[in-house]
Design an enzyme around this catalytic site. Structure first.
Site, PDB file in Angstrom:
ATOM      1  N   GLU A 126      -2.432  10.245  -0.874  1.00 46.84           N
ATOM      2  CA  GLU A 126      -3.724   9.558  -0.802  1.00 46.84           C
ATOM      3  C   GLU A 126      -4.076   9.197   0.633  1.00 46.84           C
ATOM      4  OE1 GLU A 126      -6.402   6.034  -0.606  1.00 46.84           O
ATOM      5  OE2 GLU A 126      -4.318   6.190   0.062  1.00 46.84           O
ATOM      6  N   GLU A 127      -3.066   8.828   1.423  1.00 45.33           N
ATOM      7  CA  GLU A 127      -3.337   8.270   2.742  1.00 45.33           C
ATOM      8  C   GLU A 127      -3.958   9.258   3.722  1.00 45.33           C
ATOM      9  OE1 GLU A 127      -3.469   5.347   3.356  1.00 45.33           O
ATOM     10  OE2 GLU A 127      -1.946   4.179   2.303  1.00 45.33           O
ATOM     11  N   ASP A 131       0.840  -1.201   0.000  1.00 44.33           N
ATOM     12  CA  ASP A 131       0.000   0.000   0.000  1.00 44.33           C
ATOM     13  C   ASP A 131       0.874   1.251   0.000  1.00 44.33           C
ATOM     14  OD1 ASP A 131      -2.210   1.676   0.195  1.00 44.33           O
ATOM     15  OD2 ASP A 131      -2.465   1.366   2.342  1.00 44.33           O
ATOM     16  N   ASP A 158      -4.602  -0.038  -6.160  1.00 46.11           N
ATOM     17  CA  ASP A 158      -4.388   0.330  -4.761  1.00 46.11           C
ATOM     18  C   ASP A 158      -5.022  -0.714  -3.843  1.00 46.11           C
ATOM     19  OD1 ASP A 158      -3.691   1.672  -2.458  1.00 46.11           O
ATOM     20  OD2 ASP A 158      -5.308   3.140  -2.586  1.00 46.11           O
ATOM     21  N   HIS A 160      -1.470  -0.751   6.426  1.00 47.14           N
ATOM     22  CA  HIS A 160      -1.141   0.319   7.376  1.00 47.14           C
ATOM     23  C   HIS A 160      -0.396  -0.168   8.613  1.00 47.14           C
ATOM     24  CE1 HIS A 160      -4.778   2.914   5.796  1.00 47.14           C
ATOM     25  NE2 HIS A 160      -3.865   2.634   4.865  1.00 47.14           N
TER      26      HIS A 160
END
Length: 465
Positions: free
Chosen positions: A326-327, A292, A354, A424
């Site tokens: 993006e996060e 990711d 993604d 994450h």
């Protein structure tokens, strides 16, 4: 009569020649990807030489420089950086937490600050804890039972759902908005069960928002590992008077300048029609962001290389975009769409990867019924590669700002069963990416881009969603 017969034979045979041409092109793409792929080497550098790429960090800038250099080496028609201001949130020193069953008797548990959270006071926070299964429980529990305590959100991902992304969607609200909502009831802080189906000791971070909560009223938020959550919940049932302590030192700094990295091949027939393929270059800082979304970035880069090296000359302009932020903000995706509209660019297709670098299963599409039917008619071409999913659904966060009625949006859909094991977390690292699976994903993306470019999209139909 003879002329009529010849014409009839030509009409009948044309689709078979076209089909054979497409089969040969897809075979060439997959062969090239599996014997001379570049995605895995690029990811190795991003992950092991640069590491986690939190927006605004030194590592994020190093990733910008590296990917631009690699795109330059491919001989594309144009490579450039698109400036974008991004938030700069820093984690600080490692977080620390424990469960206190009685004075002096403590058990440490793994936590990590949620992205965007404020810090605890310098001495940390220690208080009684109240467990809820979601934001909707706060009203039931009531302010009198929450004020001055730490709220523990413990809703797990639903294991019954085969789509892990659907399971993720069912509980991620407590991570994103849990602190803002608990603060309204006087909570001192929140602890959120990590959003993963796996039972382990890895806390999973992710973005959170305070909404319009004044800075002075914001409370700290952290994720706890699933094993830690199970221990905390069991201990709380045995002794409702336990205390929880946590300390974190994160900080939100001023915005800084960063970049989307863009490369393109000019179209030979319709250069003003733009097709985008991309992923997000930023990642969280606990691991190295291999799944990711380092995987999506290097796959997208390889799409242009694969088409170029198999000798395909695109009719439309093909553009790879590595989006920044993006996060924790989506600034890169929004900036790209803003500039595209200002320049009056005509985008006809956008594909995002993604969902990790696992074995590709197909695509989900946000488009008209007519376009979806056309794409589904190509399913037979993908059958030899075990690609079977061509369904209506979500495409991607970074390309969604491009949406208009003439645009086909698509998302690569790999097998998702292991994705949230790493999402994450500290174990989102290079050794968990399989080289062949990553290369199959790049080839699958390149194949769809080829077919869309060759046959075009069906315009002037209202997009769904």
């Amino acid at each position: 009569m003879r002329t009529t017969l010849l014409l009839l034979l030509l009409v009948i045979s044309t689709p078979f020649f076209a089909q054979s041409e497409d089969e040969r092109q897809l075979r060439a793409i997959y062969d090239k990807a599996l014997t001379n792929g570049k995605a895995y080497d690029w990811l190795n550098h991003l992950s092991n030489q640069i590491g986690g790429r939190l927006s605004g960090s030194v590592q994020a800038q190093q990733a910008v420089d590296y990917t631009r250099e690699q795109l330059d080496s491919l001989g594309l028609d144009r490579v450039w950086l698109q400036p974008v201001m991004v938030p700069k949130w820093v984690r600080g020193t490692p977080e620390f937490a424990f469960i206190e069953t009685k004075p002096g008797v403590t058990t440490n548990v793994p936590i990590c600050a949620l992205g965007g959270s404020v810090a605890t006071p310098d001495v940390g926070i220690k208080a009684n804890i109240v467990e809820v299964q979601g934001i909707e429980d706060l009203e039931k529990v009531g302010r009198e039972n929450i004020e001055g305590k730490i709220v523990f959100y413990n809703r797990p991902m639903d294991p019954k759902l085969i789509s892990t992304f659907a399971s993720y969607s069912g509980c991620v609200d407590q991570r994103y908005a849990g602190a803002a909502e608990a603060g309204k009831f006087g909570a001192l802080g929140v602890i959120v069960r990590s959003v993963t189906l796996r039972l382990d000791d890895y806390p999973h971070t992710g973005s959170m928002s305070y909404g319009d909560t004044p800075v002075s009223e914001r409370i700290p938020a952290a994720a706890i590992s699933t094993k830690g959550a199970e221990l905390l919940s069991t201990t709380l049932k045995l002794n409702p008077d336990i205390k929880f302590y946590f300390k974190q030192n994160c900080k939100q700094l001023d915005d800084v300048e960063s970049y989307n990295v863009i490369g393109e091949i000019q179209g030979s027939t319709y250069p003003n029609e733009v097709m985008v393929v991309g992923g997000h270059l930023d990642s969280w800082d606990l691991g190295d962001g291999s799944h990711d979304d380092g995987a999506g970035c290097v796959q997208s880069m390889d799409v242009l290389r694969l088409l170029k090296e198999t000798g395909y000359k695109p009719k439309r302009t093909l553009r790879v975009v590595l989006f920044m932020n993006e996060e924790n903000g989506l600034r890169g995706g929004n900036k790209y769409a803003e500039v595209a509209r200002r320049k009056n660019e005509k985008h006809v297709f956008a594909l995002e990867s993604d969902s990790g670098g696992f074995t590709p299963r197909g695509f989900s599409f946000n488009c008209s019924d007519e376009n979806l039917k056309q794409i589904q008619s190509w399913a037979g071409l993908f059958e030899p590669y075990l690609i079977h999913m061509f369904v209506e659904g979500y495409s991607g966060a970074d390309i969604r700002p491009l949406m208009d009625q003439d645009l086909v949006l698509a998302g690569l859909r790999p097998d998702s069963q292991r994705y949230f094991d790493h999402h994450h977390a500290e174990n989102d690292t290079f050794e968990h990416v399989n080289k062949r699976e990553l290369e199959l994903g790049a080839a699958t993306m390149a194949s769809l881009v080829y077919l869309i470019d060759k046959y075009g999209t069906i315009p002037n139909k209202k997009i769904k969603g």
